[in-house]
Every structure is written in C-alpha cells, then in structure tokens.
Scaffold this motif. Structure first.
Motif, PDB file in Angstrom:
ATOM      1  N   VAL A 142      43.620  33.191  39.831  1.00 52.17           N
ATOM      2  CA  VAL A 142      43.926  31.931  39.129  1.00 52.17           C
ATOM      3  C   VAL A 142      42.767  30.964  39.347  1.00 52.17           C
ATOM      4  CG1 VAL A 142      45.502  29.980  38.888  1.00 52.17           C
ATOM      5  CG2 VAL A 142      46.426  32.246  39.395  1.00 52.17           C
ATOM      6  N   PRO A 143      41.963  30.730  38.311  1.00 56.98           N
ATOM      7  CA  PRO A 143      40.808  29.842  38.459  1.00 56.98           C
ATOM      8  C   PRO A 143      41.257  28.394  38.674  1.00 56.98           C
ATOM      9  CG  PRO A 143      40.773  31.028  36.338  1.00 56.98           C
ATOM     10  CD  PRO A 143      42.110  31.256  36.951  1.00 56.98           C
ATOM     11  N   PRO A 144      40.416  27.579  39.329  1.00 57.72           N
ATOM     12  CA  PRO A 144      40.835  26.203  39.655  1.00 57.72           C
ATOM     13  C   PRO A 144      40.916  25.254  38.462  1.00 57.72           C
ATOM     14  CG  PRO A 144      38.617  26.644  40.481  1.00 57.72           C
ATOM     15  CD  PRO A 144      39.141  27.935  39.953  1.00 57.72           C
ATOM     16  N   PHE A 145      40.190  25.528  37.396  1.00 58.03           N
ATOM     17  CA  PHE A 145      40.266  24.587  36.253  1.00 58.03           C
ATOM     18  C   PHE A 145      40.158  25.272  34.897  1.00 58.03           C
ATOM     19  CE2 PHE A 145      36.039  24.596  38.177  1.00 58.03           C
ATOM     20  CZ  PHE A 145      35.249  25.020  37.127  1.00 58.03           C
ATOM     21  N   ASP A 146      39.406  26.369  34.799  1.00 57.85           N
ATOM     22  CA  ASP A 146      39.165  26.954  33.477  1.00 57.85           C
ATOM     23  C   ASP A 146      40.217  27.998  33.140  1.00 57.85           C
ATOM     24  OD1 ASP A 146      37.799  27.101  31.099  1.00 57.85           O
ATOM     25  OD2 ASP A 146      36.477  28.713  31.783  1.00 57.85           O
ATOM     26  N   ALA A 206      26.908  16.202  39.365  1.00 57.95           N
ATOM     27  CA  ALA A 206      27.964  16.024  38.357  1.00 57.95           C
ATOM     28  C   ALA A 206      27.793  17.072  37.259  1.00 57.95           C
ATOM     29  CB  ALA A 206      27.915  14.617  37.781  1.00 57.95           C
ATOM     30  N   ALA A 207      28.382  18.238  37.476  1.00 59.64           N
ATOM     31  CA  ALA A 207      28.127  19.380  36.599  1.00 59.64           C
ATOM     32  C   ALA A 207      28.650  19.165  35.175  1.00 59.64           C
ATOM     33  CB  ALA A 207      28.758  20.632  37.197  1.00 59.64           C
ATOM     34  N   MET A 208      29.831  18.582  35.025  1.00 59.69           N
ATOM     35  CA  MET A 208      30.375  18.404  33.672  1.00 59.69           C
ATOM     36  C   MET A 208      29.541  17.394  32.888  1.00 59.69           C
ATOM     37  SD  MET A 208      32.555  19.491  31.471  1.00 59.69           S
ATOM     38  CE  MET A 208      34.022  20.231  32.214  1.00 59.69           C
ATOM     39  N   HIS A 209      29.138  16.336  33.544  1.00 57.76           N
ATOM     40  CA  HIS A 209      28.294  15.322  32.895  1.00 57.76           C
ATOM     41  C   HIS A 209      27.005  15.969  32.384  1.00 57.76           C
ATOM     42  CE1 HIS A 209      25.280  11.984  32.988  1.00 57.76           C
ATOM     43  NE2 HIS A 209      26.251  11.372  32.341  1.00 57.76           N
ATOM     44  N   ALA A 210      26.345  16.724  33.245  1.00 59.98           N
ATOM     45  CA  ALA A 210      25.087  17.383  32.863  1.00 59.98           C
ATOM     46  C   ALA A 210      25.322  18.396  31.739  1.00 59.98           C
ATOM     47  CB  ALA A 210      24.474  18.076  34.082  1.00 59.98           C
ATOM     48  N   SER A 211      26.452  19.084  31.780  1.00 63.83           N
ATOM     49  CA  SER A 211      26.743  20.109  30.777  1.00 63.83           C
ATOM     50  C   SER A 211      27.009  19.484  29.413  1.00 63.83           C
ATOM     51  CB  SER A 211      27.958  20.940  31.214  1.00 63.83           C
ATOM     52  OG  SER A 211      27.698  21.595  32.436  1.00 63.83           O
ATOM     53  N   ILE A 212      27.763  18.385  29.396  1.00 67.07           N
ATOM     54  CA  ILE A 212      28.047  17.718  28.113  1.00 67.07           C
ATOM     55  C   ILE A 212      26.748  17.212  27.501  1.00 67.07           C
ATOM     56  CG2 ILE A 212      29.186  15.716  27.029  1.00 67.07           C
ATOM     57  CD1 ILE A 212      31.531  16.164  29.013  1.00 67.07           C
ATOM     58  N   ARG A 213      25.873  16.668  28.363  1.00 70.87           N
ATOM     59  CA  ARG A 213      24.571  16.181  27.874  1.00 70.87           C
ATOM     60  C   ARG A 213      23.748  17.312  27.286  1.00 70.87           C
ATOM     61  NH1 ARG A 213      21.273  11.728  31.062  1.00 70.87           N
ATOM     62  NH2 ARG A 213      22.008  10.149  29.618  1.00 70.87           N
ATOM     63  N   ALA A 214      23.759  18.452  27.986  1.00 72.76           N
ATOM     64  CA  ALA A 214      22.955  19.590  27.537  1.00 72.76           C
ATOM     65  C   ALA A 214      23.570  20.272  26.313  1.00 72.76           C
ATOM     66  CB  ALA A 214      22.803  20.597  28.679  1.00 72.76           C
ATOM     67  N   GLY A 215      24.861  20.065  26.113  1.00 76.18           N
ATOM     68  CA  GLY A 215      25.538  20.712  24.982  1.00 76.18           C
ATOM     69  C   GLY A 215      26.093  22.080  25.324  1.00 76.18           C
ATOM     70  N   HIS A 216      25.919  22.500  26.568  1.00 80.42           N
ATOM     71  CA  HIS A 216      26.475  23.785  27.030  1.00 80.42           C
ATOM     72  C   HIS A 216      26.572  23.730  28.561  1.00 80.42           C
ATOM     73  CE1 HIS A 216      22.416  24.938  28.383  1.00 80.42           C
ATOM     74  NE2 HIS A 216      22.022  24.305  27.296  1.00 80.42           N
ATOM     75  N   PRO A 217      27.394  24.592  29.164  1.00 78.68           N
ATOM     76  CA  PRO A 217      27.524  24.560  30.627  1.00 78.68           C
ATOM     77  C   PRO A 217      26.181  24.821  31.313  1.00 78.68           C
ATOM     78  CG  PRO A 217      29.295  25.847  29.663  1.00 78.68           C
ATOM     79  CD  PRO A 217      28.302  25.569  28.555  1.00 78.68           C
ATOM     80  N   VAL A 218      25.815  23.953  32.253  1.00 77.62           N
ATOM     81  CA  VAL A 218      24.587  24.144  33.032  1.00 77.62           C
ATOM     82  C   VAL A 218      24.927  24.103  34.521  1.00 77.62           C
ATOM     83  CG1 VAL A 218      23.035  23.174  31.284  1.00 77.62           C
ATOM     84  CG2 VAL A 218      24.053  21.655  33.000  1.00 77.62           C
ATOM     85  N   GLU A 219      24.011  24.648  35.321  1.00 81.48           N
ATOM     86  CA  GLU A 219      24.203  24.617  36.770  1.00 81.48           C
ATOM     87  C   GLU A 219      23.556  23.376  37.350  1.00 81.48           C
ATOM     88  OE1 GLU A 219      24.114  28.372  39.153  1.00 81.48           O
ATOM     89  OE2 GLU A 219      23.174  29.112  37.328  1.00 81.48           O
ATOM     90  N   VAL A 220      24.171  22.807  38.367  1.00 84.29           N
ATOM     91  CA  VAL A 220      23.558  21.690  39.080  1.00 84.29           C
ATOM     92  C   VAL A 220      23.551  22.045  40.563  1.00 84.29           C
ATOM     93  CG1 VAL A 220      24.279  19.914  37.436  1.00 84.29           C
ATOM     94  CG2 VAL A 220      25.783  20.523  39.326  1.00 84.29           C
ATOM     95  N   GLU A 221      22.690  21.392  41.306  1.00 89.47           N
ATOM     96  CA  GLU A 221      22.658  21.644  42.746  1.00 89.47           C
ATOM     97  C   GLU A 221      23.868  20.977  43.382  1.00 89.47           C
ATOM     98  OE1 GLU A 221      20.098  20.984  46.739  1.00 89.47           O
ATOM     99  OE2 GLU A 221      19.330  20.075  44.897  1.00 89.47           O
ATOM    100  N   VAL A 234      30.780  24.014  36.585  1.00 89.93           N
ATOM    101  CA  VAL A 234      31.837  24.224  35.587  1.00 89.93           C
ATOM    102  C   VAL A 234      31.920  25.699  35.195  1.00 89.93           C
ATOM    103  CG1 VAL A 234      31.552  21.893  34.687  1.00 89.93           C
ATOM    104  CG2 VAL A 234      30.407  23.783  33.536  1.00 89.93           C
ATOM    105  N   GLY A 235      30.987  26.519  35.735  1.00 91.86           N
ATOM    106  CA  GLY A 235      30.939  27.937  35.397  1.00 91.86           C
ATOM    107  C   GLY A 235      30.151  28.143  34.114  1.00 91.86           C
ATOM    108  N   LEU A 236      29.104  28.974  34.203  1.00 92.38           N
ATOM    109  CA  LEU A 236      28.250  29.166  33.016  1.00 92.38           C
ATOM    110  C   LEU A 236      29.018  29.839  31.876  1.00 92.38           C
ATOM    111  CD1 LEU A 236      24.792  30.097  34.601  1.00 92.38           C
ATOM    112  CD2 LEU A 236      25.564  27.905  33.648  1.00 92.38           C
ATOM    113  N   GLY A 237      30.052  30.582  32.242  1.00 93.31           N
ATOM    114  CA  GLY A 237      30.856  31.255  31.212  1.00 93.31           C
ATOM    115  C   GLY A 237      32.121  30.479  30.866  1.00 93.31           C
ATOM    116  N   ASN A 238      32.089  29.171  31.093  1.00 94.30           N
ATOM    117  CA  ASN A 238      33.278  28.341  30.862  1.00 94.30           C
ATOM    118  C   ASN A 238      33.863  28.556  29.459  1.00 94.30           C
ATOM    119  OD1 ASN A 238      34.829  25.828  30.061  1.00 94.30           O
ATOM    120  ND2 ASN A 238      34.396  25.351  32.196  1.00 94.30           N
ATOM    121  N   ARG A 239      35.183  28.777  29.396  1.00 90.32           N
ATOM    122  CA  ARG A 239      35.814  29.098  28.115  1.00 90.32           C
ATOM    123  C   ARG A 239      36.608  27.927  27.530  1.00 90.32           C
ATOM    124  NH1 ARG A 239      39.823  33.298  29.296  1.00 90.32           N
ATOM    125  NH2 ARG A 239      40.000  31.992  31.141  1.00 90.32           N
ATOM    126  N   LEU A 240      37.181  27.071  28.391  1.00 91.41           N
ATOM    127  CA  LEU A 240      38.131  26.077  27.879  1.00 91.41           C
ATOM    128  C   LEU A 240      37.846  24.637  28.304  1.00 91.41           C
ATOM    129  CD1 LEU A 240      41.387  28.102  28.671  1.00 91.41           C
ATOM    130  CD2 LEU A 240      40.485  27.641  26.394  1.00 91.41           C
TER     131      LEU A 240
END
Ligand SMILES: *Cc1c(COP(=O)(O)O)cnc(C)c1O
Length: 335
Positions: A142-146, A206-221, A234-240
């Motif tokens: 059971v994943p924590p968010f996705d 802030a992974a979600m912030h960076a991902s929304i800016r990039a337009g796709h899921p990205v990794e952050v330190e 947020v997971g590079l393979g984020n589905r939802l």
C-alpha cells in the motif's frame, strides 16, 4: 483509475468507526492575523495522531481476505496508519523506513505490533525494500500517497470540512506526495468548485512543487527538515497524485525552516496544541505573509502530532535545533 467524489463517499463508509470525524476549531489569534476566520482541522485527534489513518484504513479494507499481509514504505505516519489498520483486520504488517525517520515514529509503529525495517538514506530506498517484500513474500503493498484508495481516504477530510463550514474560501494543505492535497482538492472542488486549495511544502526538497514546475515528476535531494513528514519524492512513475495536484491545486507555496519553527511556537502558545512540523506549514505561510489575501474563512490541516518531543521542547523554549547539516537559530516566542 483516478478517484472521483463517489470513491470518497465510499471511503467515508469504510473508515467510519475507526478513523474519526475530527474537530474543526477556530484559532482566535490566527483569525486576527488573517482578517477572516482561520480554522484548524485537528487530524492530531485521530487514534494514530495523524490523518494517514484514513487512507490506510480505506486501502487495507479493500485487500482480499486471503492476503498474507501488508507492506509499505513510510516517513512514519503512513506506517503507523497501516500498522493500525492491519491490526484491526488481524493482518501481518511490515513497514519499511529510511534512516531519516525520527525514533518516536519507529517506536509508535512497533507498539502497534508491526515489523519495522530500517535501511537506506531516502524514501526511494525504503520504497524499493517494500516492493521487494511484496514480490518475494506475497505481501500486498500500500503506497503512502500514489494509490486510489489512499487518496479517496484522505479526501474524506474535504467532505468533513465543507459539511462543518460550507462557507470556506480557502483550504491550506501540507503537501508532500500529494495524497492529502489531491484527495482534499478532488472532494472539495467536486462539491464547491470555487473553493481554493493551496498546497504548502518546505522550501528544501519540495518534490511536488519542483515536479509541477517541470511538468512531470522529478527527483529532488532529500534533506532533514522540521517537517520530516513532508520529506521524500513523488516517485518518477507517479500515476495519480502528481496529476491531481497539477490539475487541482490553485497554488503551491514554500516555507522556510525558520517559518516552520515559529509556526510550531504559535500553535503551541496561542492555540495550546502540540503538533509536528509538517502540521504547521499552513500557519507558517499565513504568518510569513506568503499567501494571497483570503476572501473568506480559511481552514488549515493540522495533519499530525507525532513529533520528537526532544525537538519540540527545544522549539517551544526558543533553543537552536540542529537537523543534519543545518542549524535553525533559536528564537523565543513573542520576543
Ligand atoms: C504524510 C503527511 C503529510 C503529507 O501528505 P502527502 O499525502 O504525502 O502529501 C503531511 N503531514 C503529515 C503529518 C503527514 O504524515
């Protein structure tokens, strides 16, 4: 696959009797500051001290009767929720966590009878271990968010908020992987399309912030933060949850460690509440004037209380706090 309002109503029926309809209480101090009612949604009143019980119970309830048990990765509270939900159903639970997780959270999970595996320096490594267990030991993951059931479970907060205060203008939501913000936004906007839902994260990692800016899921330190529950990608393979947050959040606002430190003090001294750093990011954004001016009542989710009490004591007494490489300079409340 993307959950809809009907899934949130179904989740509410499945979690009733285990997760509670939490109180929504006014904060006179913050209301004075904002010029509108500011209401605190007290998820700290859940049996595990955090909202994650909602999604966990909904997801575990959906597992087949014959399953061998359940596994997850967690920054602490999801693991606690899964441990609690598994115990309710008499299932084995194995929670995988990184070394960044505070001891208080590990102890809390073990106390519920779950097994804990600590390994690696990031949520991604904990995630890999959880997936390995799912493959090799036949446990349900059971994943924590996705996850649709998790998102629908967290979305029940949106239903309660609008039942208790139909006049809400804005909801401030602590944001990490986006299960909480995505679920709340999905439910609240289906009921009241004009409502604004703003996600708040710490400014480092802030992974979600960076991902929304990039337009796709990205990794952050990943770095240590007072808001430890907001760590992880947020997971590079984020589905939802990525798409939900991208489509439904009106804004994502970032706060500093100093903002979070001050907000923990504010919640404690002005509202007499004990909460973890992730819970106060909405208050932090309000206090730091990082939000657009609200046109009506504002609610913020006080998402959890599972704070390391040594750290909490240092914060409320105005002492320096050392987190990994950084030191947050102490500051006495009201001084
Ligand atoms: C998990 C968690 C969050 C963030 O939830 P996401 O669904 O990952 O965005 C916020 N606050 C607390 C206390 C949490 O445990």
């Amino acid at each position: 696959m993307r959950p809809v309002l009907a899934d949130v109503f179904a989740a509410r029926r499945s979690i009733a009797g285990i997760a509670v309809h939490t109180p929504l209480v006014p904060s006179p101090y913050l209301s004075g500051l904002a010029g509108h009612d500011v209401l605190l949604k007290l998820e700290i009143a859940q049996p595990i001290g955090a909202f994650k019980l909602r999604g966990a119970v909904n997801a575990v309830a959906a597992l087949p009767a014959a399953c061998a048990g359940v596994t997850c990765c967690s920054t602490g509270n999801h693991g606690r929720g899964i441990a609690y939900a598994a115990r309710e159903r008499g299932l084995r639970a194995v929670v995988c966590m990184s070394q960044l997780v505070p001891q208080a959270k590990i102890d809390g999970i073990r106390a519920l009878g779950a097994e804990v595996r600590i390994g690696g320096n990031s949520q991604d490594e904990a995630q890999a271990e959880s997936s390995r267990l799912a493959r090799e030991e036949g446990l349900a993951e059971v994943p924590p968010f996705d996850d649709p059931a998790v998102i629908a479970g967290q979305g029940t907060i949106g239903l309660e908020l609008l039942e208790d205060r139909p006049d809400l203008d804005t909801i401030l939501v602590p944001l990490s992987g986006g299960g909480l913000a995505g679920g709340i936004a999905l439910a609240a906007k289906a009921i009241k399309p004009a409502i604004r839902v703003i996600g708040i994260s710490m400014d480092r990692g802030a992974a979600m912030h960076a991902s929304i800016r990039a337009g796709h899921p990205v990794e952050v330190e990943e770095v240590a933060s007072l808001a430890d529950s907001l760590g992880g990608g947020v997971g590079l393979g984020n589905r939802l949850s990525f798409a939900l947050c991208r489509d439904l959040l009106d804004d994502v606002v970032l706060v500093t460690e100093e903002d979070i430190y001050r907000a923990m003090q504010t919640l404690y001294f002005e509202d007499r509440l004990v909460a973890e750093g992730a819970s106060v990011v909405g208050i932090a954004a309000l206090q730091a004037c990082k939000l657009p001016k609200p046109k009506g009542p504002v609610a913020t989710i006080i998402s959890g209380r599972n704070v390391d009490m040594k750290v909490f004591t240092r914060v409320v007494t105005g002492q320096d706090v050392k987190l990994g490489e950084t030191t947050i300079r102490g500051q006495v409340h009201g001084a």
